[in-house]
Structures are given as structure tokens and as C-alpha cells.
Enzyme design. Structure first.
Site, mmCIF file in Angstrom:
data_model
loop_
_atom_site.group_PDB
_atom_site.id
_atom_site.type_symbol
_atom_site.label_atom_id
_atom_site.label_comp_id
_atom_site.label_asym_id
_atom_site.label_seq_id
_atom_site.Cartn_x
_atom_site.Cartn_y
_atom_site.Cartn_z
ATOM 1 C CE LYS A 53 -5.028 6.232 0.070
ATOM 2 N NZ LYS A 53 -5.309 4.920 -0.512
ATOM 3 C CD GLN A 97 -8.584 3.107 -1.199
ATOM 4 O OE1 GLN A 97 -7.877 4.076 -1.427
ATOM 5 N NE2 GLN A 97 -8.343 2.298 -0.178
ATOM 6 C CG ASP A 120 -1.022 2.523 -4.342
ATOM 7 O OD1 ASP A 120 -0.577 3.106 -3.334
ATOM 8 O OD2 ASP A 120 -2.228 2.515 -4.658
#
Ligand code: NDP
Length: 286
Positions: A53, A97, A120
Site C-alpha cells: 500500500k 491494518q 477504508d
């Protein structure tokens, strides 16, 4: 025989657009998009995802800032880090994460992320906005799936769409997105009684299960658009999707491969959402 949907190529195109917009923001406002990446513990897969990422961010000019906490970090320590990132004016998006260590309540952490920085799309406010058709951040993998459908000219309107899997990060949100685009949506899961028949009705099939080859190729409706989200490591070490690829390809109109289908789109949508966060922060300030 189905045509393969090239997720890498679609992602590359979107990445190019993001890069151009990021350059424009720098020129016009002197602004550099910032992404705060939070990683707890030493799970090798999570470290690899984060590295990928961060690499993608760099390629489009987004500054990423990694915050690694030990697996023993407390919920309080993690919350305090999130609060600092929420306040940081140079950080526009926050990525936590997952999975987090078992002693930390993930929902508590995800709720602590400012909905304005929730790139997200996991915060309950953004989940609610998706449900009610409002403008919020939407989760990256389902967004990527919708972009793949668009890339092959597949308009969900009036089509039967079957989603296998009902997780909060893939199955449920993609089902809502398909519904918003006027598909007739069926959501299947581990207790679905007649999976084969449900799959056989699908003009659009999204498989997000996590079981290699669970969807048999001969179940696919001829001409269907098949999006395979599953990522499964086979004993041989190779990656495989949830759909039996070779036989499904014979019947599908379009099919996304694993790897090279949904995976590249997920990262790409993360960049897209980070850019969106910057643009919205500008809008709030002006
Ligand atoms: P989850 O484990 O959270 O959900 C899996 C879903 O599959 C559940 O809803 C489960 O049903 C359902 N399921 C399990 N077994 C069956 C079965 N026999 N028949 C029908 N449904 C079944 O997984 P995720 O949604 O997080 O991920 C799904 C897959 O997608 C994984 O392989 C993951 O690695 C991959 N993935 C890939 C991404 C990418 O970027 N390429 C991003 C995110 C995920 P129930 O709810 O009843 O338990």
C-alpha cells in the site's frame, strides 16, 4: 469462452488519474495528501500488505506515514495514536491494518477513526451512509469490484446479481452497491440452502468466500460476469480464487482472475479514497 477482466490494467488507469489529480493539488494548493498507516504486531502478511500500500502511495505522490506498535500494545495506546492522527492536519486518511491482536477490540478502534479520514469506509457513520445512499467513504474492495464491472460495460440495472459472502468488508457493502445500481440482489452465505441454484441465476456473480474453487464452473450462467474476490493459498503455494477458474471461463462472458483481478483494484481504491479525503478537507476549509 469468457474474456478475462484485467484488474491490473484497470487499476493502472485509475492510478494515473489519481496521480494527475495529486499533482494538481500540489500545484494549486501546495498540498501533499498524507496517509497514516497503523500496524500492530508482526504478522508477516499484514507487513507485506502495508508495504504494498505504501509503495502504491509513493507512486502517485501520496505521503504515507507508518506507525508500528508492538503486538503487546494496549487498546488505550492504540486509541491515543488514532486520536493524534485524527488531529494531525497533514494526515488526510487513516488506515488501520486488520486483523488487530485479539486483546484489542477492532470495532472500538475503527469507531475512533474520524469518519472524515476513514478511507477504508469501516466507520459506522460511513457504513450507515452507504446503507442510506448518502455520500461517505465506501470500502475499497467493493468499490474496486464496481469499477471492474464498469470497465467491461456491465450495467447492473435490472440484472440478477448474486453475492456469495456477507462480510462487512466485502459481501454486504458490494450487495448494497449493486442494489444502488438497480440490480436484483441475492446474498448467499454458509447457511444458504441451494447455492448452486442461486449462482446459476446470476447475471453478475461476486464470490467473496475464502474457499478455493467452492463455486464450480458448471454452476455459472452462460454469459455471466464473474468477479472472484477470494484469495486462497493452495498447498502448491499458488494463489487461487473461490471460483473454479478454467471451467467457469468456458461459460462466463467475463471473469476476473486471481491474482490480477480484484486485488490490484483494492489498493487503487485506497489511493482514490485518500485523494477524496484531501479534496473534502479542502471543501470544509473553504
Ligand atoms: P469472511 O471470512 O469475513 O467471509 C466469508 C463469507 O463466506 C461469510 O459470509 C461466510 O458465510 C461465507 N461462506 C463461507 N463458507 C461458505 C459456503 N460453504 N457457502 C457459502 N458461503 C460461505 O471473508 P472476507 O469477506 O473478508 O473475504 C472473502 C475472501 O475475499 C477471502 O478469500 C479474502 O482473502 C478475500 N479478500 C480479498 C481482497 C482483495 O483485495 N483481493 C480483499 C478482501 C478480502 P457466513 O457469514 O455464514 O459465515
Amino acid at each position: 469462452m469468457g474474456t478475462i477482466i484485467d484488474g491490473k490494467a484497470v487499476a493502472k488507469e485509475i492510478q494515473k488519474e489519481v496521480r494527475e489529480e495529486v499533482e494538481g493539488l500540489k500545484r494549486r494548493w501546495g498540498m501533499v495528501p498524507g496517509l497514516g498507516v497503523v500496524l500492530v504486531g508482526d504478522d508477516p502478511a499484514s507487513h507485506l500488505y502495508v508495504k504494498n500500500k505504501e509503495k502504491a502511495c509513493k507512486e502517485v505522490g501520496i505521503r504515507s506515514e507508518e506507525h508500528v506498535l508492538p503486538a503487546t500494545a494496549s487498546e488505550k495506546e492504540l486509541l491515543s495514536l488514532i486520536h493524534n492522527l485524527n488531529r494531525d492536519k497533514e494526515i488526510h486518511g487513516i488506515l488501520v491494518q486488520l486483523p488487530l491482536p485479539a486483546h484489542i477490540r477492532s470495532e472500538k478502534i475503527l469507531e475512533a477513526v474520524s469518519p472524515h479520514k476513514d478511507i477504508d469506509g469501516f466507520h459506522p457513520v460511513n457504513q450507515g451512509l452507504l446503507l442510506s445512499g448518502g455520500e461517505g467513504f465506501q470500502p475499497c474492495t467493493p468499490m474496486g469490484i464496481m469499477k471492474l464491472l464498469d470497465s467491461v460495460g456491465c450495467d447492473p440495472k435490472g440484472k440478477n446479481a448474486t453475492v456469495v459472502g456477507r462480510s462487512n468488508i466485502v459481501g454486504k457493502p458490494v450487495a448494497l452497491m449493486l442494489l444502488a445500481r438497480h440490480a436484483t440482489v441475492t446474498i448467499c452465505h454458509s447457511r444458504t440452502a441451494h447455492l448452486k441454484e442461486e449462482v446459476g441465476r446470476a447475471d453478475i456473480l461476486v464470490a467473496a468466500i475464502g474457499k478455493a474453487g467452492l463455486i464450480r464452473g458448471d454452476w455459472i450462467k452462460p454469459g455471466a460476469v464473474v468477479i472472484d474476490v477470494g484469495v486462497n493459498r493452495l498447498p502448491s503455494g499458488k494463489l487461487a480464487g473461490d471460483v473454479e477458474f478454467d471451467s467457469a471461463k468456458e461459460r462466463a462472458g467475463w471473469i476476473s482472475p486471481v491474482p490480477g483481478g480484484v486485488g490490484p483494484m483494492t489498493i487503487c481504491m485506497l489511493l482514490f479514497n485518500t485523494l477524496k479525503a484531501v479534496k473534502e478537507s479542502l471543501r470544509r476549509e473553504t
